[in-house]
Design an enzyme around this catalytic site. Structure first.
Site, mmCIF file in Angstrom:
data_model
loop_
_atom_site.group_PDB
_atom_site.id
_atom_site.type_symbol
_atom_site.label_atom_id
_atom_site.label_comp_id
_atom_site.label_asym_id
_atom_site.label_seq_id
_atom_site.Cartn_x
_atom_site.Cartn_y
_atom_site.Cartn_z
ATOM 1 N N HIS A 176 -6.240 22.306 16.640
ATOM 2 C CA HIS A 176 -6.087 22.448 15.189
ATOM 3 C C HIS A 176 -6.464 21.147 14.498
ATOM 4 C CE1 HIS A 176 -3.735 23.448 11.412
ATOM 5 N NE2 HIS A 176 -3.664 22.143 11.389
ATOM 6 N N GLU A 177 -5.963 20.044 15.009
ATOM 7 C CA GLU A 177 -6.283 18.751 14.411
ATOM 8 C C GLU A 177 -7.766 18.455 14.536
ATOM 9 O OE1 GLU A 177 -4.295 17.255 12.589
ATOM 10 O OE2 GLU A 177 -2.596 18.504 13.116
ATOM 11 N N HIS A 215 -9.551 20.050 11.816
ATOM 12 C CA HIS A 215 -9.517 19.264 10.571
ATOM 13 C C HIS A 215 -10.618 18.212 10.589
ATOM 14 C CE1 HIS A 215 -6.173 20.732 8.354
ATOM 15 N NE2 HIS A 215 -5.259 20.431 9.234
ATOM 16 N N GLU A 265 -5.574 24.474 5.841
ATOM 17 C CA GLU A 265 -4.688 24.593 7.001
ATOM 18 C C GLU A 265 -4.991 25.861 7.766
ATOM 19 O OE1 GLU A 265 -2.552 22.557 8.426
ATOM 20 O OE2 GLU A 265 -3.190 21.078 6.949
#
Lengths: 293, 189
Positions: free
Chosen positions: A140-141, A144, A212
């Site tokens: 997930h990071e 980003h 997100e």
């Protein structure tokens, strides 16, 4: 799912431009109407300088703020290898890895570009997640990072901050300057300014929440295993992600909302939150799993 | 007047063509880089193997065949990798992976070996090398996907045809489920 990602990117980039344009137009109007064009230009330039500062030094500032410690391969080979292999998979240099001493499970990513990216997890997260959940969070990071989210949110929240500053100045000057008859007009402008600020704020929080969801989707496409990320979110929903040193200024960089919930404004908090509700994120991820992802 | 408009349209068309051509070139370069990234990871694994054999030699004295299978498979894979036959190279890599799986399965029956820190470390390194190979293959596949899209989707497919970019140029890798050597079946002797 790739189309979803592309669409999400277009929408959020478009909105960021919208905020920038609104800001510049508004600043120009304010400057012209109040006859303080020079002052407004100064604020604009000052604001841009501030954005520049964050761009160049922002990462170091965030790390120091949260007392992050660098992690080497020897310190934590599992964590190191997971990040390293994800970086290989997306074709970027391995981000530096940091550990934040905090019992609340959370993670973050900063860095203005994939080449200068930084990933961090809290000691709390490292302890309670199993390997597939940890991988989900890191993916997930990584999402980003490759979506340039830090840059988008820098523009977003930076501009909102400068906008708020200008509105503050206007409030001050309004209360001081009752001499002429255009007080009514000034008041209208002030109202419009506050209204505009509110709209821009709502938009920027909305963009943050969209991003997100996007990172959840990108992360899942990297691991091909949305259940890992869903499991991590479920554990965080149980344990709570409130950081001891949580700050509004860096909240958007974290995996889950790092700030304590204000119970009175819980409803409003939805609109002013940098993160979507955890239950929604879990539901969407579980849906992906059911679709035989 | 009409002349200017026609010229402007042609100019815009040319610029767009250049843009699409450049996109195709960049995309193809990413695929090629992906290929060499896979090679880098394969080589990493080749380099770990001699140390691994050294580490197990003293303990697995009666398993010469198993160890030799690995060494041989490695030699074949390294040769195939330098050659131009992609199919042969991929087959050789599969053989090497199989030989390694067998080696680790056999090692399960040597408790002294399993307690050896050096061996455990090397086993982790081999597993990690395979994870990295998977990661590199995934990147290659996604770069190839984008390249193939460009060569097939209108209007870039027109430019692709003109300048001989084709989706037949490269093959996808099959990325298997992560049944790594760590999950090798336990062999009881």
């Amino acid at each position: 799912m790739e189309r979803q990602i592309a669409r999400n990117k277009r929408v959020t980039v478009g909105l960021t431009f919208f905020i920038l344009v609104v800001f510049v137009v508004f600043a120009a109007i304010v400057g012209l109407l109040t006859g303080r064009l020079f002052f407004t230009s100064l604020v604009l330039i000052g604001g841009l300088a501030y954005l520049g500062l964050i761009y160049w030094r922002g990462t170091k500032m965030v790390l120091r703020l949260h007392k992050a410690r660098l992690v080497s391969k020897k310190d934590d080979p599992t964590l190191y290898r997971l990040v390293e292999n994800l970086a290989i998979q997306v074709g970027i240099p391995r981000p530096k890895i940091y550990l934040i001493p905090d019992p609340a499970p959370n993670a973050f990513a900063t860095g203005m570009s994939p080449e200068s990216a930084v990933i961090g997890v809290t000691t709390g997260l490292r302890e309670i997640m199993d390997k597939s959940e940890l991988e989900g969070v890191l993916a997930h990071e990584m999402g980003h990072i490759i979506n340039y989210d830090v840059r988008v949110s820098l523009i977003n929240f930076g501009v909102v901050g400068i906008f708020a500053f200008i509105v503050d100045m206007m409030i001050w000057s309004f209360w001081g300057d009752r001499r002429d008859n255009s007080a009514a007009i000034q008041f209208m402008i002030l109202l419009a300014a506050i209204g505009g600020l509110l709209v821009v704020k709502l938009v920027s929080f909305w963009v943050s929440r969209k991003r997100e969801y996007l990172a959840d989707t990108t992360g899942s496409s990297l691991t091909q295993h949305p259940a890992g990320l869903a499991g991590a979110l479920e554990k965080i929903a149980q344990a709570g992600s409130n950081l001891h040193r949580g700050r509004q200024s860096t909240a958007h960089l974290f995996f889950a909302n790092p700030l304590p919930k204000k119970s009175i404004a819980a409803g409003l908090m939805g609109l002013f939150s940098t993160h979507p509700p955890i239950e929604q994120r879990i539901a969407r991820l579980r849906q992906m799993t059911d679709l035989g992802f | 007047m009409m002349l200017w408009i026609v010229l402007a349209v042609i100019g815009a068309g040319l610029i767009y063509t250049f843009y699409l051509y450049n996109r195709l070139v960049r995309s193809r370069n990413r695929v090629e880089q992906g290929e060499s990234d896979i090679t880098i990871q394969l080589r990493r694994r080749y380099n770990i193997i001699p140390n691994l054999i050294e580490a197990v030699k003293g303990y697995m004295k009666h398993e010469r065949e198993t160890m030799e299978a690995v060494t041989e498979a490695r030699t074949v894979a390294m040769k195939a990798q330098k050659g131009s036959d992609l199919g042969a190279s991929r087959r050789a890599e599969n053989m090497l992976e199989g030989a390694l799986k067998t080696l680790f399965a056999v090692a399960e029956s040597y408790p002294d070996l399993k307690a050896n820190q050096n061996f455990l470390h090397l086993q982790e390194e081999v597993v990690d090398a395979e994870d990295k190979i998977q990661a590199a293959r995934r990147l290659y596949n996604s770069s190839l996907r984008e390249f193939n899209d460009l060569t097939q989707i209108f209007p870039s497919n027109v430019i692709a045809g003109m300048f001989k970019f084709s989706s037949d140029d490269y093959e996808y890798f099959e990325v298997d489920d992560p049944t790594t050597v760590a999950d090798a079946p336990k062999v009881k002797f």
